[in-house]
Scaffold this active site. Structure first.
Site, mmCIF file in Angstrom:
data_model
loop_
_atom_site.group_PDB
_atom_site.id
_atom_site.type_symbol
_atom_site.label_atom_id
_atom_site.label_comp_id
_atom_site.label_asym_id
_atom_site.label_seq_id
_atom_site.Cartn_x
_atom_site.Cartn_y
_atom_site.Cartn_z
ATOM 1 N N GLU A 316 0.813 -1.228 0.000
ATOM 2 C CA GLU A 316 0.000 0.000 0.000
ATOM 3 C C GLU A 316 0.843 1.274 0.000
ATOM 4 O O GLU A 316 0.299 2.361 0.130
ATOM 5 C CB GLU A 316 -0.928 0.080 1.230
ATOM 6 C CG GLU A 316 -1.874 -1.052 1.424
ATOM 7 C CD GLU A 316 -2.732 -0.865 2.687
ATOM 8 O OE1 GLU A 316 -2.634 0.193 3.349
ATOM 9 O OE2 GLU A 316 -3.506 -1.780 3.012
ATOM 10 N N GLY A 317 2.153 1.161 -0.052
ATOM 11 C CA GLY A 317 2.991 2.340 0.123
ATOM 12 C C GLY A 317 3.220 2.681 1.581
ATOM 13 O O GLY A 317 3.738 3.762 1.905
#
EC number: 2.4.2.21
Length: 350
Positions: A316-317
């Protein structure tokens, strides 16, 4: 010429040297802040100023489904990909909280998930195809589809630049994408043995991990001719979201936008970007070392030293997002600490 092969913006060496000189003048022993010094000096060259800052982060999450899920290689069902898109958009996901914490713009892009047409406020839908094909049977995507996904990444960075973002993060969501990333890394690194790059992903057990490695080995045997060609490798076993991140990294370097690379899947996309256009590498800051098994090998191939090691493996970063606080602190220390002259402190011993 394909756009991703175009020239990369040069790093501003003068700004970098000026930042390095400032670090030598601050009231501390030279080098005593370690990577906090190194990252701010790097960022100075990327932002083109001896006083870099982090005030307008931009985070783009690219999502895609994977045909390789037909081989039962994940602990989660494929429906979770699209369910998480709503979670991102409504603010309940980890990266959503991180974006709020740093007042970052969060962009959520569906590159191609499985399911009927839908609408979720806050999700940009670009259904290139309803997930990739099963890459142990055929190519994951056609060359045209791969180009479309690369273009989604390019367009995302162009929006970020228009919004005057001072740093860019690409994150991903796609159940099954650690399998795709491991297979892609094997092709990019000419690795014959999936053992070196394959981990547990969403938390599969030992038997399923063994099966996952066997699936990747089958893919490597099928797509052997793609080795040594990053674009063909991306088409063969990549994901739509991995291709989009690859395009984003290249475009960021072309436009002179600093980027923070996340964990295993993002780093494989970064590796692919560097194989497509080697000068992209100098624009990358690496956020963290993932707990995912193959990440260390990919970081070594990129000659990268990440800022954090927190045993994250969410995607998801999130790891790059966690590093934003450290980078912001590095900028504050660099810009706000007194120099020896200002503080009337001797800069010599003896």
């Amino acid at each position: 010429m394909n756009w991703w092969m175009a020239q990369i913006t040069p790093v501003n060496q003068i700004a970098q040297q000026m930042a390095e000189q400032r670090q030598l003048q601050l009231t501390k022993p030279a080098g005593s802040l370690g990577m906090l010094e190194q990252v701010v000096i790097q960022l100075a060259g990327l932002q083109g100023t001896p006083h870099p800052q982090l005030s307008k982060p931009w985070i783009s999450i690219f999502a895609g489904d994977h045909g390789i899920m037909q081989e039962q290689i994940s602990a989660f069902p494929q429906a979770v990909t699209r369910q998480m898109l709503q979670n991102f958009a409504t603010g309940g996901a980890c990266i959503s909280v991180i974006a709020r914490e740093h007042a970052a713009r969060l962009q959520v892009i569906d590159c191609g998930t499985v399911g009927e047409a839908y609408h979720i406020d806050g999700v940009e839908t670009h259904c290139i195809r309803a997930g990739t094909a099963n890459f142990i049977q055929t190519q994951a995507m056609t060359a045209f589809e791969c180009q479309q996904a690369l273009n989604l990444g390019r367009e995302s960075v162009e929006k970020a630049q228009t919004a005057q973002a001072d740093i860019y993060i690409a994150g991903e969501m796609g159940i099954g994408n650690t399998c795709a990333a491991a297979a892609l890394a094997c092709l990019l690194l000419n690795e014959e043995d999936p053992d070196q790059l394959t981990g547990v992903g969403t938390g599969i057990d030992a038997d399923k991990l063994k099966h996952k490695k066997a699936v990747i080995q089958t893919a490597l045997n099928l797509h052997r001719e793609a080795k040594g060609n990053a674009f063909q490798s991306l088409c063969a076993v990549g994901g739509l979201e991995i291709a989009a991140m690859t395009g984003a990294y290249i475009r960021a370097a072309q436009l002179g936008v600093a980027m923070v690379v996340d964990g295993f899947i993002s780093s494989v996309a970064a590796l692919c970007a560097v194989h497509l256009n080697p000068d992209v590498r100098r624009w990358m800051i690496f956020g963290h070392a993932s707990a995912e098994y193959g990440h260390r090998r990919v970081l070594e191939a990129l000659n990268a030293t990440p800022l954090l090691q927190l045993n994250l493996r969410l995607g998801e970063g999130s790891g790059a997002g966690a590093a934003l606080g450290l980078i912001k602190l590095a900028c504050s220390l660099h810009n706000q600490m007194a120099t020896f002259a200002q503080a009337a402190v001797s800069d010599h011993t003896g």
